[in-house]
Design a protein around this motif. Sequence first.
Motif, PDB file in Angstrom:
ATOM      1  N   HIS A  83       0.811  -1.212   0.000  1.00 65.37           N
ATOM      2  CA  HIS A  83       0.000   0.000   0.000  1.00 65.37           C
ATOM      3  C   HIS A  83       0.848   1.267   0.000  1.00 65.37           C
ATOM      4  O   HIS A  83       0.330   2.371  -0.149  1.00 65.37           O
ATOM      5  CB  HIS A  83      -0.936   0.008   1.210  1.00 65.37           C
ATOM      6  CG  HIS A  83      -0.223   0.207   2.512  1.00 65.37           C
ATOM      7  ND1 HIS A  83       0.393  -0.830   3.173  1.00 65.37           N
ATOM      8  CD2 HIS A  83      -0.009   1.315   3.264  1.00 65.37           C
ATOM      9  CE1 HIS A  83       0.956  -0.370   4.289  1.00 65.37           C
ATOM     10  NE2 HIS A  83       0.728   0.925   4.363  1.00 65.37           N
ATOM     11  N   LEU A 130      -4.055  -4.137  -7.404  1.00 68.42           N
ATOM     12  CA  LEU A 130      -3.585  -3.957  -6.036  1.00 68.42           C
ATOM     13  C   LEU A 130      -3.602  -5.271  -5.264  1.00 68.42           C
ATOM     14  O   LEU A 130      -4.612  -5.971  -5.243  1.00 68.42           O
ATOM     15  CB  LEU A 130      -4.466  -2.935  -5.300  1.00 68.42           C
ATOM     16  CG  LEU A 130      -4.605  -1.556  -5.955  1.00 68.42           C
ATOM     17  CD1 LEU A 130      -5.457  -0.646  -5.075  1.00 68.42           C
ATOM     18  CD2 LEU A 130      -3.249  -0.928  -6.220  1.00 68.42           C
ATOM     19  N   HIS A 132      -3.403  -5.290  -2.121  1.00 67.30           N
ATOM     20  CA  HIS A 132      -3.939  -4.945  -0.803  1.00 67.30           C
ATOM     21  C   HIS A 132      -5.355  -4.384  -0.969  1.00 67.30           C
ATOM     22  O   HIS A 132      -5.796  -4.103  -2.086  1.00 67.30           O
ATOM     23  CB  HIS A 132      -3.056  -3.889  -0.122  1.00 67.30           C
ATOM     24  CG  HIS A 132      -2.915  -2.629  -0.918  1.00 67.30           C
ATOM     25  ND1 HIS A 132      -1.996  -2.501  -1.943  1.00 67.30           N
ATOM     26  CD2 HIS A 132      -3.578  -1.448  -0.866  1.00 67.30           C
ATOM     27  CE1 HIS A 132      -2.104  -1.293  -2.481  1.00 67.30           C
ATOM     28  NE2 HIS A 132      -3.051  -0.643  -1.854  1.00 67.30           N
ATOM     29  N   GLU A 133      -6.055  -4.202   0.126  1.00 65.23           N
ATOM     30  CA  GLU A 133      -7.433  -3.709   0.087  1.00 65.23           C
ATOM     31  C   GLU A 133      -7.475  -2.202   0.329  1.00 65.23           C
ATOM     32  O   GLU A 133      -6.705  -1.680   1.127  1.00 65.23           O
ATOM     33  CB  GLU A 133      -8.262  -4.419   1.164  1.00 65.23           C
ATOM     34  CG  GLU A 133      -8.257  -5.938   1.039  1.00 65.23           C
ATOM     35  CD  GLU A 133      -8.961  -6.602   2.201  1.00 65.23           C
ATOM     36  OE1 GLU A 133      -9.562  -5.886   3.018  1.00 65.23           O
ATOM     37  OE2 GLU A 133      -8.904  -7.841   2.305  1.00 65.23           O
ATOM     38  N   LEU A 134      -8.395  -1.524  -0.358  1.00 68.09           N
ATOM     39  CA  LEU A 134      -8.630  -0.108  -0.103  1.00 68.09           C
ATOM     40  C   LEU A 134      -9.551   0.026   1.109  1.00 68.09           C
ATOM     41  O   LEU A 134     -10.488  -0.755   1.281  1.00 68.09           O
ATOM     42  CB  LEU A 134      -9.251   0.557  -1.335  1.00 68.09           C
ATOM     43  CG  LEU A 134      -8.374   0.525  -2.596  1.00 68.09           C
ATOM     44  CD1 LEU A 134      -9.138   1.109  -3.788  1.00 68.09           C
ATOM     45  CD2 LEU A 134      -7.073   1.280  -2.398  1.00 68.09           C
ATOM     46  N   VAL A 174      -9.508   0.157 -10.984  1.00 66.56           N
ATOM     47  CA  VAL A 174      -8.763  -0.341  -9.830  1.00 66.56           C
ATOM     48  C   VAL A 174      -9.264  -1.748  -9.518  1.00 66.56           C
ATOM     49  O   VAL A 174     -10.460  -1.942  -9.272  1.00 66.56           O
ATOM     50  CB  VAL A 174      -8.945   0.569  -8.600  1.00 66.56           C
ATOM     51  CG1 VAL A 174      -8.165   0.011  -7.409  1.00 66.56           C
ATOM     52  CG2 VAL A 174      -8.490   1.996  -8.908  1.00 66.56           C
ATOM     53  N   GLN A 176      -8.962  -4.822  -7.006  1.00 62.93           N
ATOM     54  CA  GLN A 176      -8.503  -5.250  -5.685  1.00 62.93           C
ATOM     55  C   GLN A 176      -8.420  -6.776  -5.658  1.00 62.93           C
ATOM     56  O   GLN A 176      -9.441  -7.462  -5.511  1.00 62.93           O
ATOM     57  CB  GLN A 176      -9.466  -4.755  -4.604  1.00 62.93           C
ATOM     58  CG  GLN A 176      -9.601  -3.232  -4.550  1.00 62.93           C
ATOM     59  CD  GLN A 176     -10.437  -2.797  -3.362  1.00 62.93           C
ATOM     60  OE1 GLN A 176      -9.943  -2.654  -2.243  1.00 62.93           O
ATOM     61  NE2 GLN A 176     -11.724  -2.577  -3.600  1.00 62.93           N
ATOM     62  N   HIS A 179     -10.235  -9.076  -3.086  1.00 65.02           N
ATOM     63  CA  HIS A 179     -11.699  -9.167  -3.101  1.00 65.02           C
ATOM     64  C   HIS A 179     -12.237  -9.997  -4.271  1.00 65.02           C
ATOM     65  O   HIS A 179     -13.454 -10.070  -4.473  1.00 65.02           O
ATOM     66  CB  HIS A 179     -12.314  -7.768  -3.148  1.00 65.02           C
ATOM     67  CG  HIS A 179     -12.142  -6.994  -1.877  1.00 65.02           C
ATOM     68  ND1 HIS A 179     -12.429  -7.508  -0.645  1.00 65.02           N
ATOM     69  CD2 HIS A 179     -11.690  -5.726  -1.658  1.00 65.02           C
ATOM     70  CE1 HIS A 179     -12.170  -6.614   0.290  1.00 65.02           C
ATOM     71  NE2 HIS A 179     -11.720  -5.535  -0.296  1.00 65.02           N
TER      72      HIS A 179
END
Length: 270
Positions: A83, A130, A132-134, A174, A176, A179
Amino acid sequence: MQIANPIYDVVFKYMMSDNKVAKLFLSAIIGEEIVDLVFEPTEMQLSLQESITVLRMDFKATIKQADGSQKVIIIEIQKAKLHTDIMRFRRYLGQQYIDVNNSIVVGNYIKKDKKQVKRKALPILSIYFLGHELAHLVDVPVVKVERSYLDVATGVVLEEKDEFIESLTHDSFVIQLPHIKGRRRTELEQLLYVFDQDQIDESSGTKHLLDINEEDLPVRYRPVFRRLLSAFANPKIRETMTVEDEVLEEIQGYSREIEDLKESLEETSE
């Protein structure tokens, strides 16, 4: 069936180096048909220690629009595991805007008795993968950021696009990766199944392999599966995945040490 895990940079690059697979994959993400795709030599070459967290790739894509006409755009892909890579994203995006290669020649003109080239800036579409998670977009595998033109006085949405605005702003997607697991609602989510880390083959003792059923992918996207299958058979790719694991673990170790040091300093100051 076991395939190489595309969350690894070396596997992702191998997958996208196949032009047919790259067109299928990117067309699915942007929701438009890409009729021609050229890998641009604008990919930034980095040492392994840096590229382990950010992978950058650029393509020049010719897109077929609904009315039958075509447009050319730059598709920029950035893939990150940590991140902390936001500033790197911003720096690279700035470089894309000033790169003369991200324009096309549309004519000539005379200035001070010298022939000058007139260029048109190509629109940029950014895609972020990504690891990682937002924080505020929970349980959303794919986010589309789409601009709109508004008449400020009336609030009316303006349908016509203008070259000036299109050259200075851009849309983005984007994705993720955390998810993606269990999501099969759309064809795109079914394609992204090949990134589902819940499918890791635990018996291998690493995260390098996914146990994926080809029948779970839409037929037209199965070339992506077969490309990842061939990556698994490549000994050099398997070796590089191991190196990626080692370097990433080292980077994360440094991050933990820095956080511990910060906590110690805070306690001391108190």
